[in-house]
Design a protein around this motif. Structure first.
Motif, PDB file in Angstrom:
ATOM      1  N   LEU A 167      76.008  15.669  82.449  1.00 58.69           N
ATOM      2  CA  LEU A 167      77.260  15.315  81.790  1.00 58.69           C
ATOM      3  C   LEU A 167      77.106  13.942  81.128  1.00 58.69           C
ATOM      4  O   LEU A 167      76.652  12.987  81.769  1.00 58.69           O
ATOM      5  N   PHE A 168      77.491  13.873  79.868  1.00 59.58           N
ATOM      6  CA  PHE A 168      77.467  12.615  79.139  1.00 59.58           C
ATOM      7  C   PHE A 168      78.910  12.148  78.998  1.00 59.58           C
ATOM      8  O   PHE A 168      79.678  12.711  78.227  1.00 59.58           O
ATOM      9  N   ALA A 169      79.256  11.148  79.786  1.00 60.91           N
ATOM     10  CA  ALA A 169      80.648  10.711  79.843  1.00 60.91           C
ATOM     11  C   ALA A 169      80.703   9.252  80.265  1.00 60.91           C
ATOM     12  O   ALA A 169      79.758   8.728  80.875  1.00 60.91           O
ATOM     13  N   PRO A 170      81.817   8.561  79.956  1.00 67.19           N
ATOM     14  CA  PRO A 170      81.986   7.196  80.461  1.00 67.19           C
ATOM     15  C   PRO A 170      81.904   7.165  81.978  1.00 67.19           C
ATOM     16  O   PRO A 170      82.232   8.147  82.659  1.00 67.19           O
ATOM     17  N   LEU A 171      81.474   6.025  82.519  1.00 68.37           N
ATOM     18  CA  LEU A 171      81.237   5.914  83.953  1.00 68.37           C
ATOM     19  C   LEU A 171      82.475   6.227  84.773  1.00 68.37           C
ATOM     20  O   LEU A 171      82.406   6.917  85.795  1.00 68.37           O
ATOM     21  N   GLN A 172      83.650   5.756  84.355  1.00 64.57           N
ATOM     22  CA  GLN A 172      84.870   5.990  85.128  1.00 64.57           C
ATOM     23  C   GLN A 172      85.237   7.475  85.153  1.00 64.57           C
ATOM     24  O   GLN A 172      85.842   7.964  86.120  1.00 64.57           O
ATOM     25  N   VAL A 173      84.872   8.185  84.096  1.00 60.27           N
ATOM     26  CA  VAL A 173      85.128   9.629  84.057  1.00 60.27           C
ATOM     27  C   VAL A 173      84.158  10.359  84.976  1.00 60.27           C
ATOM     28  O   VAL A 173      84.539  11.240  85.755  1.00 60.27           O
ATOM     29  N   ALA A 174      82.882   9.989  84.919  1.00 62.39           N
ATOM     30  CA  ALA A 174      81.868  10.638  85.759  1.00 62.39           C
ATOM     31  C   ALA A 174      82.163  10.446  87.242  1.00 62.39           C
ATOM     32  O   ALA A 174      81.920  11.345  88.055  1.00 62.39           O
ATOM     33  N   ASP A 175      82.718   9.282  87.610  1.00 65.59           N
ATOM     34  CA  ASP A 175      83.014   9.014  89.018  1.00 65.59           C
ATOM     35  C   ASP A 175      84.116   9.915  89.564  1.00 65.59           C
ATOM     36  O   ASP A 175      84.210  10.123  90.783  1.00 65.59           O
ATOM     37  N   SER A 176      84.954  10.447  88.698  1.00 69.62           N
ATOM     38  CA  SER A 176      86.067  11.298  89.140  1.00 69.62           C
ATOM     39  C   SER A 176      85.688  12.773  89.222  1.00 69.62           C
ATOM     40  O   SER A 176      86.499  13.595  89.630  1.00 69.62           O
ATOM     41  N   ILE A 177      84.464  13.114  88.852  1.00 72.64           N
ATOM     42  CA  ILE A 177      84.017  14.514  88.835  1.00 72.64           C
ATOM     43  C   ILE A 177      83.064  14.760  89.991  1.00 72.64           C
ATOM     44  O   ILE A 177      82.152  13.962  90.243  1.00 72.64           O
ATOM     45  N   SER A 205      87.605  14.961  78.806  1.00 74.96           N
ATOM     46  CA  SER A 205      87.175  13.563  78.783  1.00 74.96           C
ATOM     47  C   SER A 205      85.656  13.421  78.756  1.00 74.96           C
ATOM     48  O   SER A 205      85.135  12.313  78.637  1.00 74.96           O
ATOM     49  N   VAL A 206      84.938  14.545  78.863  1.00 72.10           N
ATOM     50  CA  VAL A 206      83.474  14.523  78.841  1.00 72.10           C
ATOM     51  C   VAL A 206      83.000  14.619  77.399  1.00 72.10           C
ATOM     52  O   VAL A 206      83.458  15.469  76.632  1.00 72.10           O
ATOM     53  N   ASN A 207      82.088  13.725  77.020  1.00 76.20           N
ATOM     54  CA  ASN A 207      81.593  13.709  75.644  1.00 76.20           C
ATOM     55  C   ASN A 207      80.703  14.912  75.342  1.00 76.20           C
ATOM     56  O   ASN A 207      80.789  15.517  74.283  1.00 76.20           O
ATOM     57  N   SER A 208      79.842  15.256  76.297  1.00 76.30           N
ATOM     58  CA  SER A 208      78.926  16.370  76.066  1.00 76.30           C
ATOM     59  C   SER A 208      78.395  16.856  77.401  1.00 76.30           C
ATOM     60  O   SER A 208      78.384  16.120  78.389  1.00 76.30           O
TER      61      SER A 208
END
Length: 313
Positions: A167-177, A205-208
């Motif tokens: 998952l390519f996403a901002p860190l705060q988004v990745a932490d919630s998944i 909210s995930v870029n890719s």
């Protein structure tokens, strides 16, 4: 009068008429193509020189360019083909794990393939962002589905390939998944192994996500019957008493799926007679209980279900 006109047109005057019609069409086309028009041109973008240990969210993307020029020039663009915009990984990689391609850089590369008379009007998108493995997080894939076999069939373990994705996403988004689910699937009355490719349910909210789909395999096996002869055990009898049953062994019959047919053993089953069932009983027979059986064995039957017995001190 009408018939005479048709006859004249279909005779020797037809070829000159056709010639002048063709010349008129050519003149009209030349005048038309000499005017200015707008059109969209697609250019693919390819990233070169990517290290083997780096994963990129998308190796190829497209840029849609709006241009204006004479009709003749635009027709040549439509009939021809353009080379992909090739960029080098090391030149545009930044410290945040992103590969940024600006509109200015893209326009500079595109101009090399277009006429100097062509006017650029718009880019879409105006900036390309590639997320690399350095800014990606790997998450397990979870199946969101229900599978039910037909009667006399059993399901094996569901396989997912791959079982995790980037998952390519901002860190705060990745932490919630915690995990990524597949899109919902439901299949009933399965009689054959199911293989299907499912898109992933990717949060907005995930870029890719790489890859964006997985292949699931649901093995389906037919049931077959199997049996074992087992001794009848005495359950909770005092040490001073000994149980004898007639017969001393019974047959345990059950259904098991073909994938487990050769794996199931008699040690996984146990039958017996409980002391509480014969204590103060005046009957000469007692029911044989199934004390233990594996969960994948179904429709278990004990034959005979009752045995004669005597108790010795």
């Amino acid at each position: 009068m009408k018939n005479k006109s048709i006859k004249s047109l279909s005779g020797r005057d037809f070829l000159p008429f056709l010639f002048f019609l063709l010349v008129s069409c050519c003149l009209w086309l030349m005048l038309t193509l000499n005017q200015d028009y707008e059109t969209d041109i697609r250019f693919s973008v390819s990233v070169k020189g990517v290290p083997d240990d780096v994963k990129i969210s998308s190796q190829d993307q497209e840029v849609l360019v709006r241009v204006r020029d004479r009709g003749t020039t635009l027709m040549n663009y439509k009939l021809g083909s353009f080379l992909p915009i090739s960029v080098n990984y090391s030149e545009f990689m930044n410290k945040k794990g992103r590969l940024l391609l600006s509109a200015e850089m893209l326009q500079k590369n595109i101009k090399k393939q277009l006429s100097s008379s062509t006017t650029f009007l718009a880019f879409s998108p105006d900036t390309l962002i590639y997320y690399t493995q350095e800014s990606a997080t790997r998450f397990p894939v979870a199946l969101n589905g229900v599978f039910k076999p037909a009667r006399q069939y059993a399901l094996g373990n569901v396989l997912l390939a791959p079982d995790s994705v980037w998952l390519f996403a901002p860190l705060q988004v990745a932490d919630s998944i915690k995990q990524i689910y597949t899109q919902r699937i439901e299949r009933n009355e399965l009689r054959d192994t199911l293989v299907v490719t499912l898109p992933l349910d990717i949060p907005g909210s995930v870029n890719s996500c790489t890859p964006s789909e997985v292949t699931i395999t649901v093995p389906v096996y037919p049931y077959t019957q199997k049996s074992f002869r087992l001794p009848v055990h005495a359950v909770d009898f005092p040490d001073t008493y000994k149980l004898r049953t007639f017969p001393s062994q019974v047959q345990v019959m059950f259904n098991v799926s073909m994938d487990k047919y050769n794996r199931v053993s008699a040690d996984e089953f146990e039958v017996g007679v409980s002391y509480i069932d014969v204590f103060d009983s005046e009957s000469t027979t007692v029911a044989v209980k199934l004390l233990r059986a594996p969960s994948y064995a179904t429709d278990v039957v004990v034959v005979p279900s009752d045995v004669e017995y005597i108790i010795e001190k």
